[in-house]
Design a protein around this motif. Structure first.
Motif: not given
Length: 360
Positions: A79-106
């Protein structure tokens, strides 16, 4: 912790945060952790969650525990979704795609921000189920274009953020003269965010230029005319607003104070949750955002009537600590913690968690 490929020697989100904080530049750490004003609401979100005491049930068979649910037409493993958050490449070069892949795998939904540093279709293509978060922009042609792109990318809902007529006064960013490094910008919205100015935040200047502070109830009708997707309002804290939203055909409510990043002194989201749940009275899903850090917090939200939660900063700490692997670690932690909390509370599934009593 359990799970192959996770970060080593990590047992909680706090551990992940410490790893990320050691690797990130100070102004980026402040950008993630900070809130508005004196950060009273940031602290209050956490304190209010800590005050919610769950009353466990006894003598319940919890040899099997189902954490799955359906969220806007898609099965979620939690019962969890990843919240919308801006500028994720600021935090890691993988950015939103890296976080989205992890969410998809989970197996949990990922919410793409209007201010994503990667294109909507690219992020959606990396994820499983996705929703699109919409800021209300002055240029309605851009809004229509964003909606079309979200639909074409397969997003399952539009999450309209309603608590940002302008950006909250975020003192850490102002003190740091916060600016985005070269190559990072909101690629889905036209316009340059601008250059570094001492004592100013480029994000506040940019949002003031492109966000429309005139957003009101009448605009919901316009939005529904321009998308076939379910419309979810994020940033609702008042029960009367929630009731009116559902009367106007909204498909979901996110109880949120933007993680303490907008009105400093706003009511903690979890404190507002029961009144909103009562006002909605089962007519649409109600999600909790702001302050969720652990699986025990997810249980607390469920016991207070939430359908699910959005998780924000922990995902960014995971991204900063180890990119996709770090986000996967955070989501795995939440899964393990929630399963443990459910079993210890005498709940074999989410429906039984929503029947728990609470104190505090």
């Amino acid at each position: 912790m359990a799970g192959e490929g996770n970060l080593p020697d990590v047992w909680s989100v706090s551990d992940v945060e410490r790893l990320a904080a050691a690797r990130l530049a100070p102004q980026v750490r402040d950008y993630i952790a900070g809130g508005s004003g004196e950060e009273v609401t940031v602290a209050a979100n956490r304190a209010a969650l800590d005050r919610v005491a769950v009353v466990p049930r006894a003598l319940v068979d919890v040899s099997a525990c189902d954490t799955g649910c359906e969220l806007f037409g898609a099965r979620s493993s939690l019962p969890v979704a990843v919240a919308p958050m801006a500028y994720q490449k600021l935090i890691h070069p993988g950015g939103e795609r890296a976080a989205a892949r992890a969410a998809g795998s989970a197996g949990v939904p990922y919410v793409i921000s209007t201010l994503s540093s990667e294109p909507i279709d690219a992020v959606a293509g990396a994820a499983g189920a996705t929703w699109f978060q919409l800021y209300w922009l002055r240029d309605r042609r851009t809004v229509v274009d964003l909606l079309r792109r979200a639909e074409d990318a397969g997003c399952r809902a539009v999450v309209l953020t309603v608590d940002v007529p302008l950006l909250g006064r975020r003192l850490r960013d102002l003190r740091n003269g916060f600016a985005l490094p070269p190559g990072i910008r909101p690629v889905n919205v036209d316009g340059d965010v601008g250059e570094h100015v001492p004592g100013d935040s480029v994000l506040a200047r940019h949002t003031a230029a492109v966000f429309d502070p005139s957003l009101s109830w009448r605009d919901l009708d316009w939005l529904r005319e321009h998308t076939s997707l379910p419309v979810v309002l994020k940033g609702v804290l008042d029960a009367e607003d929630a009731d009116q939203a559902v009367d106007r055909g909204v498909d979901g409510i996110v109880v949120s104070n933007h993680g303490g990043r907008q009105l400093d002194g706003a009511v903690p989201a979890v404190t507002a949750l029961p009144e909103v749940v009562a006002a909605v009275d089962g007519r649409c899903p109600v999600l909790l955002d702001s302050g969720v850090r652990t699986g025990a917090d997810v249980l607390r939200a469920l016991a207070l009537g939430a359908t699910a939660v959005l998780v924000g900063r922990p995902v960014l700490w995971g991204l900063g600590a180890g990119g996709e692997r770090g986000v996967a670690t955070v989501l795995d932690l939440l899964r393990e913690e929630l399963e443990t909390a459910l079993r210890l509370a005498g709940c074999p599934d989410l429906a039984s968690a929503r029947r728990l009593r609470t104190r505090g």
